[in-house]
Design an enzyme around this catalytic site. Structure first.
Site, PDB file in Angstrom:
ATOM      1  N   HIS A 161       0.829  -1.200   0.000  1.00 42.25           N
ATOM      2  CA  HIS A 161       0.000   0.000   0.000  1.00 42.25           C
ATOM      3  C   HIS A 161       0.868   1.256   0.000  1.00 42.25           C
ATOM      4  O   HIS A 161       2.093   1.186   0.085  1.00 42.25           O
ATOM      5  CB  HIS A 161      -0.927  -0.014   1.210  1.00 42.25           C
ATOM      6  CG  HIS A 161      -2.007  -1.048   1.116  1.00 42.25           C
ATOM      7  ND1 HIS A 161      -3.043  -1.136   2.021  1.00 42.25           N
ATOM      8  CD2 HIS A 161      -2.224  -2.040   0.216  1.00 42.25           C
ATOM      9  CE1 HIS A 161      -3.837  -2.143   1.690  1.00 42.25           C
ATOM     10  NE2 HIS A 161      -3.360  -2.710   0.601  1.00 42.25           N
ATOM     11  N   GLU A 174       1.296   3.781   2.186  1.00 45.48           N
ATOM     12  CA  GLU A 174       2.048   4.183   3.374  1.00 45.48           C
ATOM     13  C   GLU A 174       3.372   3.446   3.528  1.00 45.48           C
ATOM     14  O   GLU A 174       4.422   4.089   3.728  1.00 45.48           O
ATOM     15  CB  GLU A 174       1.183   3.998   4.629  1.00 45.48           C
ATOM     16  CG  GLU A 174      -0.098   4.816   4.630  1.00 45.48           C
ATOM     17  CD  GLU A 174      -1.295   4.045   4.086  1.00 45.48           C
ATOM     18  OE1 GLU A 174      -2.387   4.220   4.633  1.00 45.48           O
ATOM     19  OE2 GLU A 174      -1.103   3.253   3.131  1.00 45.48           O
ATOM     20  N   CYS A 222      -1.543  -1.111   7.507  1.00 39.30           N
ATOM     21  CA  CYS A 222      -0.711   0.069   7.297  1.00 39.30           C
ATOM     22  C   CYS A 222      -0.548   0.872   8.582  1.00 39.30           C
ATOM     23  O   CYS A 222       0.480   1.518   8.798  1.00 39.30           O
ATOM     24  CB  CYS A 222      -1.313   0.941   6.203  1.00 39.30           C
ATOM     25  SG  CYS A 222      -1.241   0.193   4.559  1.00 39.30           S
ATOM     26  N   ARG A 230     -12.520   4.127 -19.340  1.00 40.19           N
ATOM     27  CA  ARG A 230     -12.651   2.681 -19.264  1.00 40.19           C
ATOM     28  C   ARG A 230     -11.542   2.075 -18.404  1.00 40.19           C
ATOM     29  O   ARG A 230     -11.754   1.083 -17.709  1.00 40.19           O
ATOM     30  CB  ARG A 230     -12.618   2.072 -20.670  1.00 40.19           C
ATOM     31  CG  ARG A 230     -13.843   2.408 -21.507  1.00 40.19           C
ATOM     32  CD  ARG A 230     -13.703   1.871 -22.920  1.00 40.19           C
ATOM     33  NE  ARG A 230     -14.826   2.288 -23.764  1.00 40.19           N
ATOM     34  CZ  ARG A 230     -14.915   2.046 -25.061  1.00 40.19           C
ATOM     35  NH1 ARG A 230     -13.925   1.393 -25.673  1.00 40.19           N
ATOM     36  NH2 ARG A 230     -15.960   2.459 -25.757  1.00 40.19           N
ATOM     37  N   PRO A 258     -29.702   6.618 -25.272  1.00 46.03           N
ATOM     38  CA  PRO A 258     -30.669   7.445 -24.555  1.00 46.03           C
ATOM     39  C   PRO A 258     -31.611   6.663 -23.653  1.00 46.03           C
ATOM     40  O   PRO A 258     -31.936   7.116 -22.553  1.00 46.03           O
ATOM     41  CB  PRO A 258     -31.438   8.148 -25.679  1.00 46.03           C
ATOM     42  CG  PRO A 258     -30.525   8.113 -26.854  1.00 46.03           C
ATOM     43  CD  PRO A 258     -29.750   6.841 -26.732  1.00 46.03           C
TER      44      PRO A 258
END
Length: 341
Positions: A56, A58, A90, A189, A276
């Site tokens: 991650h 951190e 973390c 996307r 639509p």
């Protein structure tokens, strides 16, 4: 009046959010997160979550800072996790690094884990300030919607003429926007887990709905088609196998049930590029979280012209908050958040 410290905090937190955006699209089902370690007014370590299963933000920022993290301040876009998953908590890494203060962009939106990381850090003598930053909240909006509503975050992309039409007559394929806008759609996307259209779009436009050039991430992308009847040509391009894409899914239930099915498959965000009719159904059902309008400098009004949202009446859909409006090549891009969902 904004204090000097508040201005400094905002500056470094903005950098953490900027780093987090680099991971958008690759971290799912985790949210994108960025972190910055600051000592004596200077950045000594940076990091962001690259993809699910990898370290991650951190730990990466702390590793870059090394011993300079002692006595420093950590700026992180999202509350540090406090639970064991595919990576260690973390919050434990932060507490053991010598960091004395943490500035958190926004709290963890997951009701099961919210506040745990902040409480852990404060319990170990680390000062924690929660900025409740708009940009930090926007970064994790798909993750927050998925964990609180049991459905994916829905971005509805619509292209229209200046007078609010998508085609001069129903059933006609018509390019409205320029190359720059089409490039934007491909980038959208990348940062969504799935892209979805209605059956009518498959029949008229025969799209492939892929990212070009190809963008590889740990989890495959998904293409989905909303179709009440399921009557679709199996030879359509959307059903052709593509590397790094799961088999295309046809959803025949009502919209909320279909979105919940996607959620059960681990889909946290969906980019809807339907025509639509699908747009009208999603908006009237209050299932749109973000609206992106691509407005082309052309007029299509005529007796058979197709409105961008059929059946739309003044006041029938409320709660849109315009976040930005900018020129993109010849077109205008308007991004709005729907506040009533």
């Amino acid at each position: 009046m904004i204090s000097t410290q508040d201005a400094i905090d905002s500056l470094f937190l903005e950098r953490a959010c900027e780093l987090a955006r680099r991971g958008a699209g690759g971290t799912s089902p985790n949210p994108p997160v960025g972190a910055v370690v600051v000592a004596n007014g200077s950045i000594v370590g940076e990091g962001y979550h690259h993809r699910a299963g990898e370290p991650h933000a951190e730990p990466l920022a702390l590793r870059a800072a090394g011993e300079r993290a002692r006595g420093a301040t950590l700026y992180v876009s999202l509350e540090p996790c406090n639970h064991h998953g595919r990576t260690p908590p973390c919050s434990h890494a932060v507490a053991g690094s010598g960091i004395v203060r943490a500035v958190v962009g926004t709290r963890d939106p997951n009701p099961r884990t919210a506040g745990g990381g902040i409480a852990y850090l404060r319990g170990r003598g680390i000062a924690v300030d929660v900025a409740d930053d708009e940009h930090a909240r926007d970064l994790i909006a798909p993750f927050a919607r998925a964990v609180t509503a049991r459905r994916p975050f829905v971005t509805l992309k619509l292209a229209m003429s200046l007078d609010g039409f998508v085609a001069s007559r129903r059933g006609e394929q018509q390019w409205l926007t320029g190359q720059e806008a089409r490039t934007l759609v491909r980038e959208l996307r990348i940062v969504h887990d799935a892209v979805a259209v209605g059956a009518g779009t498959v029949r008229i436009d025969n799209p492939q709905l892929t990212v070009r050039p190809a963008h590889v991430r740990e989890r495959n992308y998904l293409r989905a088609v909303f179709s009440r009847s399921g009557d679709l040509d199996p030879g359509s391009r959307v059903f052709q196998p593509v590397p790094h894409y799961d088999p295309t899914l046809v959803l025949s239930g009502d919209l909320l049930a279909s979105l919940r099915e996607l959620h059960e498959r681990g889909i946290a965000s969906v980019l809807c590029e339907g025509g639509p009719d699908l747009a009208a159904q999603l908006l009237h059902a209050h299932l749109v979280d973000r609206l992106i309008l691509l407005v082309a400098p052309t007029f299509l009004a005529g007796p058979d012209a197709v409105p961008v949202v059929p059946g739309l009446r003044p006041g029938s859909i409320e709660g849109a908050y315009v976040q930005s409006a900018e020129r993109l090549g010849p077109d205008l891009v308007i991004t709005a958040t729907m506040q009533d969902v």
